[in-house]
Design an enzyme around this catalytic site. Structure first.
Site, PDB file in Angstrom:
ATOM      1  N   GLY A  77      58.604  25.334  56.072  1.00  0.00           N
ATOM      2  CA  GLY A  77      57.194  25.125  56.408  1.00  0.00           C
ATOM      3  C   GLY A  77      57.016  24.811  57.886  1.00  0.00           C
ATOM      4  O   GLY A  77      55.926  24.973  58.436  1.00  0.00           O
ATOM      5  N   THR A  78      58.083  24.348  58.527  1.00  0.00           N
ATOM      6  CA  THR A  78      58.009  24.002  59.957  1.00  0.00           C
ATOM      7  C   THR A  78      57.576  25.224  60.765  1.00  0.00           C
ATOM      8  O   THR A  78      58.041  26.347  60.498  1.00  0.00           O
ATOM      9  CB  THR A  78      59.399  23.530  60.445  1.00  0.00           C
ATOM     10  OG1 THR A  78      59.832  22.492  59.583  1.00  0.00           O
ATOM     11  CG2 THR A  78      59.349  23.036  61.878  1.00  0.00           C
ATOM     12  N   ALA A 103      53.630  30.047  57.890  1.00  0.00           N
ATOM     13  CA  ALA A 103      52.931  29.192  58.848  1.00  0.00           C
ATOM     14  C   ALA A 103      51.966  28.296  58.084  1.00  0.00           C
ATOM     15  O   ALA A 103      51.580  27.231  58.566  1.00  0.00           O
ATOM     16  CB  ALA A 103      52.161  30.046  59.847  1.00  0.00           C
ATOM     17  N   ASN A 104      51.580  28.728  56.884  1.00  0.00           N
ATOM     18  CA  ASN A 104      50.627  27.949  56.113  1.00  0.00           C
ATOM     19  C   ASN A 104      50.819  28.231  54.618  1.00  0.00           C
ATOM     20  O   ASN A 104      50.640  29.360  54.175  1.00  0.00           O
ATOM     21  CB  ASN A 104      49.208  28.287  56.552  1.00  0.00           C
ATOM     22  CG  ASN A 104      48.243  27.223  56.118  1.00  0.00           C
ATOM     23  OD1 ASN A 104      48.202  26.879  54.945  1.00  0.00           O
ATOM     24  ND2 ASN A 104      47.489  26.689  57.056  1.00  0.00           N
ATOM     25  N   PHE A 105      51.186  27.201  53.867  1.00  0.00           N
ATOM     26  CA  PHE A 105      51.469  27.367  52.436  1.00  0.00           C
ATOM     27  C   PHE A 105      50.231  27.157  51.564  1.00  0.00           C
ATOM     28  O   PHE A 105      50.355  27.123  50.350  1.00  0.00           O
ATOM     29  CB  PHE A 105      52.575  26.398  51.997  1.00  0.00           C
ATOM     30  CG  PHE A 105      53.951  26.923  52.269  1.00  0.00           C
ATOM     31  CD1 PHE A 105      54.475  27.950  51.487  1.00  0.00           C
ATOM     32  CD2 PHE A 105      54.722  26.427  53.293  1.00  0.00           C
ATOM     33  CE1 PHE A 105      55.739  28.456  51.724  1.00  0.00           C
ATOM     34  CE2 PHE A 105      55.987  26.923  53.552  1.00  0.00           C
ATOM     35  CZ  PHE A 105      56.500  27.944  52.766  1.00  0.00           C
ATOM     36  N   HIS A 135      43.514  20.760  65.575  1.00  0.00           N
ATOM     37  CA  HIS A 135      44.480  19.933  64.859  1.00  0.00           C
ATOM     38  C   HIS A 135      44.519  18.532  65.454  1.00  0.00           C
ATOM     39  O   HIS A 135      44.043  18.315  66.571  1.00  0.00           O
ATOM     40  CB  HIS A 135      45.894  20.543  64.925  1.00  0.00           C
ATOM     41  CG  HIS A 135      46.098  21.689  63.987  1.00  0.00           C
ATOM     42  ND1 HIS A 135      45.778  22.982  64.319  1.00  0.00           N
ATOM     43  CD2 HIS A 135      46.588  21.739  62.716  1.00  0.00           C
ATOM     44  CE1 HIS A 135      46.055  23.771  63.304  1.00  0.00           C
ATOM     45  NE2 HIS A 135      46.550  23.042  62.317  1.00  0.00           N
ATOM     46  N   HIS A 136      45.176  17.628  64.732  1.00  0.00           N
ATOM     47  CA  HIS A 136      45.375  16.243  65.179  1.00  0.00           C
ATOM     48  C   HIS A 136      46.174  16.204  66.493  1.00  0.00           C
ATOM     49  O   HIS A 136      46.922  17.142  66.806  1.00  0.00           O
ATOM     50  CB  HIS A 136      46.106  15.449  64.093  1.00  0.00           C
ATOM     51  CG  HIS A 136      47.397  16.091  63.653  1.00  0.00           C
ATOM     52  ND1 HIS A 136      48.591  15.833  64.262  1.00  0.00           N
ATOM     53  CD2 HIS A 136      47.645  17.021  62.687  1.00  0.00           C
ATOM     54  CE1 HIS A 136      49.538  16.544  63.687  1.00  0.00           C
ATOM     55  NE2 HIS A 136      48.994  17.282  62.732  1.00  0.00           N
ATOM     56  N   LYS A 139      50.153  16.982  66.890  1.00  0.00           N
ATOM     57  CA  LYS A 139      50.781  18.286  66.601  1.00  0.00           C
ATOM     58  C   LYS A 139      51.586  18.758  67.809  1.00  0.00           C
ATOM     59  O   LYS A 139      51.111  18.734  68.942  1.00  0.00           O
ATOM     60  CB  LYS A 139      49.711  19.317  66.222  1.00  0.00           C
ATOM     61  CG  LYS A 139      50.321  20.652  65.808  1.00  0.00           C
ATOM     62  CD  LYS A 139      49.347  21.523  65.052  1.00  0.00           C
ATOM     63  CE  LYS A 139      49.947  22.882  64.734  1.00  0.00           C
ATOM     64  NZ  LYS A 139      51.139  22.796  63.875  1.00  0.00           N
ATOM     65  N   GLY A 145      50.889  27.651  64.248  1.00  0.00           N
ATOM     66  CA  GLY A 145      51.521  28.803  63.579  1.00  0.00           C
ATOM     67  C   GLY A 145      50.492  29.577  62.771  1.00  0.00           C
ATOM     68  O   GLY A 145      50.549  30.816  62.686  1.00  0.00           O
ATOM     69  N   THR A 146      49.527  28.870  62.180  1.00  0.00           N
ATOM     70  CA  THR A 146      48.496  29.542  61.371  1.00  0.00           C
ATOM     71  C   THR A 146      47.592  30.401  62.250  1.00  0.00           C
ATOM     72  O   THR A 146      47.229  31.516  61.879  1.00  0.00           O
ATOM     73  CB  THR A 146      47.664  28.478  60.617  1.00  0.00           C
ATOM     74  OG1 THR A 146      48.567  27.716  59.819  1.00  0.00           O
ATOM     75  CG2 THR A 146      46.617  29.117  59.730  1.00  0.00           C
TER      76      THR A 146
HETATM   77  N1  LIG Z   1      53.587  25.754  56.688  1.00  0.00           N
HETATM   78  C1  LIG Z   1      52.665  24.858  56.369  1.00  0.00           C
HETATM   79  O1  LIG Z   1      51.880  25.018  55.413  1.00  0.00           O
HETATM   80  C2  LIG Z   1      52.587  23.591  57.192  1.00  0.00           C
HETATM   81  C3  LIG Z   1      51.696  22.560  56.834  1.00  0.00           C
HETATM   82  C4  LIG Z   1      51.745  21.359  57.557  1.00  0.00           C
HETATM   83  C5  LIG Z   1      52.644  21.216  58.609  1.00  0.00           C
HETATM   84  N2  LIG Z   1      53.468  22.254  58.930  1.00  0.00           N
HETATM   85  C6  LIG Z   1      54.498  22.132  59.961  1.00  0.00           C
HETATM   86  O2  LIG Z   1      55.538  21.314  59.422  1.00  0.00           O
HETATM   87  C7  LIG Z   1      56.179  20.592  60.481  1.00  0.00           C
HETATM   88  C8  LIG Z   1      56.143  19.104  60.139  1.00  0.00           C
HETATM   89  O3  LIG Z   1      54.802  18.671  60.134  1.00  0.00           O
HETATM   90  P1  LIG Z   1      54.405  17.158  59.814  1.00  0.00           P
HETATM   91  O4  LIG Z   1      52.951  17.098  60.058  1.00  0.00           O
HETATM   92  O5  LIG Z   1      54.965  16.738  58.497  1.00  0.00           O
HETATM   93  O6  LIG Z   1      55.193  16.428  61.021  1.00  0.00           O
HETATM   94  P2  LIG Z   1      55.724  14.926  61.118  1.00  0.00           P
HETATM   95  O7  LIG Z   1      54.844  13.998  60.358  1.00  0.00           O
HETATM   96  O8  LIG Z   1      55.980  14.671  62.570  1.00  0.00           O
HETATM   97  O9  LIG Z   1      57.122  14.996  60.354  1.00  0.00           O
HETATM   98  C9  LIG Z   1      58.273  15.626  60.839  1.00  0.00           C
HETATM   99  C10 LIG Z   1      59.446  14.850  60.275  1.00  0.00           C
HETATM  100  O10 LIG Z   1      60.654  15.567  60.509  1.00  0.00           O
HETATM  101  C11 LIG Z   1      61.669  14.598  60.597  1.00  0.00           C
HETATM  102  N3  LIG Z   1      62.860  15.205  61.191  1.00  0.00           N
HETATM  103  C12 LIG Z   1      63.093  15.554  62.475  1.00  0.00           C
HETATM  104  N4  LIG Z   1      64.347  16.065  62.589  1.00  0.00           N
HETATM  105  C13 LIG Z   1      64.891  16.052  61.338  1.00  0.00           C
HETATM  106  C14 LIG Z   1      66.147  16.444  60.801  1.00  0.00           C
HETATM  107  N5  LIG Z   1      67.127  16.970  61.577  1.00  0.00           N
HETATM  108  N6  LIG Z   1      66.375  16.276  59.467  1.00  0.00           N
HETATM  109  C15 LIG Z   1      65.431  15.736  58.673  1.00  0.00           C
HETATM  110  N7  LIG Z   1      64.214  15.337  59.122  1.00  0.00           N
HETATM  111  C16 LIG Z   1      63.967  15.486  60.447  1.00  0.00           C
HETATM  112  C17 LIG Z   1      61.048  13.509  61.449  1.00  0.00           C
HETATM  113  O11 LIG Z   1      61.701  12.317  61.248  1.00  0.00           O
HETATM  114  P3  LIG Z   1      61.500  11.047  62.245  1.00  0.00           P
HETATM  115  O12 LIG Z   1      60.130  10.539  61.942  1.00  0.00           O
HETATM  116  O13 LIG Z   1      62.591  10.127  61.771  1.00  0.00           O
HETATM  117  O14 LIG Z   1      61.680  11.575  63.640  1.00  0.00           O
HETATM  118  C18 LIG Z   1      59.621  13.480  60.917  1.00  0.00           C
HETATM  119  O15 LIG Z   1      59.475  12.512  59.882  1.00  0.00           O
HETATM  120  C19 LIG Z   1      55.421  21.004  61.760  1.00  0.00           C
HETATM  121  O16 LIG Z   1      56.103  22.070  62.369  1.00  0.00           O
HETATM  122  C20 LIG Z   1      54.067  21.484  61.248  1.00  0.00           C
HETATM  123  O17 LIG Z   1      53.456  22.419  62.113  1.00  0.00           O
HETATM  124  C21 LIG Z   1      53.447  23.427  58.245  1.00  0.00           C
END
Ligand SMILES: NC(=O)c1ccc[n+]([C@@H]2O[C@H](COP(=O)([O-])OP(=O)(O)OC[C@H]3O[C@@H](n4cnc5c(N)ncnc54)[C@H](OP(=O)(O)O)[C@@H]3O)[C@@H](O)[C@H]2O)c1
Length: 226
Positions: A77-78, A103-105, A135-136, A139, A145-146
């Site tokens: 999802g990243t 990019a978006n699930f 976005h917030h 980000k 990505g979306t």
């Molecule tokens: N595809 C979709 O539908 C969708 C939807 C929402 C978000 N996203 C994407 O998903 C990603 C995360 O978004 P988020 O909003 O959840 O971000 P977030 O709240 O910043 O969370 C990211 C997490 O990843 C952890 N992390 C970093 N390196 C890691 C590793 N090597 N192993 C395990 N965990 C690790 C971080 O831990 P620490 O806090 O300990 O640093 C943090 O808790 C972004 O790229 C965002 O754009 C995609």
């Protein structure tokens, strides 16, 4: 299924909740448990059916490589790593693993892409198109990505690459607007996420779909089968 969720952030923690609600065994690794994918050795991944990654662009690339090497199916999802897509695709196709990314699930956003594809006909009728995304402030990547996926959808349908304008404000979960403007009227299409729940549900359902499959998949091509 035994699911391993990478990332205990805003989305990863919700993915773990939704997966448990759907009856899966869930284990979560956060950044401290997994520096440079060190928590993803073949031994540590034994017994895991699917790995789901919601981390950071750098970590996701390391995690994907480790999982593919260990022969584990991965849902990613990243966002923010898509410049490496051709290399990852090659890596997955050389192995016998399953890989699914989006990019978006959210199902709603994928429906929005369908609407955008149809509405792109406007560009053949003297409309001027633009994409806006909000976005917030935390980000990490811009454009989102979306927004880039939406830009690609419009380009595939019309041959025109639209400009994307990004706004970072407050705690906006994710808003995407596609606007077509002509001298006679304006068409506004907007998707506004109210919470991250839609992303998490889509990612867990994607993991259920991917279990036992091999190949390289984009969620926008498979969500109708869920
Ligand atoms: N595809 C979709 O539908 C969708 C939807 C929402 C978000 N996203 C994407 O998903 C990603 C995360 O978004 P988020 O909003 O959840 O971000 P977030 O709240 O910043 O969370 C990211 C997490 O990843 C952890 N992390 C970093 N390196 C890691 C590793 N090597 N192993 C395990 N965990 C690790 C971080 O831990 P620490 O806090 O300990 O640093 C943090 O808790 C972004 O790229 C965002 O754009 C995609």
């Amino acid at each position: 299924m035994n699911l391993l969720v990478l990332g205990r952030g805003k989305t990863g923690s919700l993915v773990a909740d939704v997966a448990r609600e759907r009856g899966h065994q869930v284990h979560v690794l956060c950044a401290a448990d997994n520096p440079e994918a060190s928590g993803l050795t073949p031994e540590k991944l034994a017994g895991v059916d699917v790995v789901v990654d919601f981390t950071t662009p750098k970590a996701a690339l390391e995690n994907i490589a480790a999982c593919v090497l260990a022969g584990k199916n991965v849902v990613v999802g990243t966002t923010g790593w898509y410049g490496e897509l051709p290399r990852i695709r090659q890596m997955v196709e050389k192995s016998s693993t399953g890989f699914l990314y989006a990019a978006n699930f959210s199902i709603g956003v994928n429906l929005f892409f369908e609407v955008a594809r149809t509405a792109s006909a406007a560009l053949r009728h003297q409309y001027f198109g633009q994409i806006f995304e909000r976005h917030h402030v935390h980000k990490k990547d811009a454009p989102s990505g979306t927004a880039l996926a939406l830009q690609r959808v419009v380009q595939e349908a019309s041959g025109t690459e639209l400009e994307v304008t990004s706004f970072r404000e407050g705690d906006v979960v994710g808003m995407h607007e596609l606007v077509f403007d002509s001298p006679g009227d304006t068409i506004y299409l907007c998707h506004d996420a109210k919470s991250r729940r839609g992303f998490a549900e889509g990612a867990v359902r994607a993991a259920e779909w991917l279990a036992g499959k091999t190949g390289f998949f984009d969620f926008k091509d498979v969500w109708r089968e869920l």
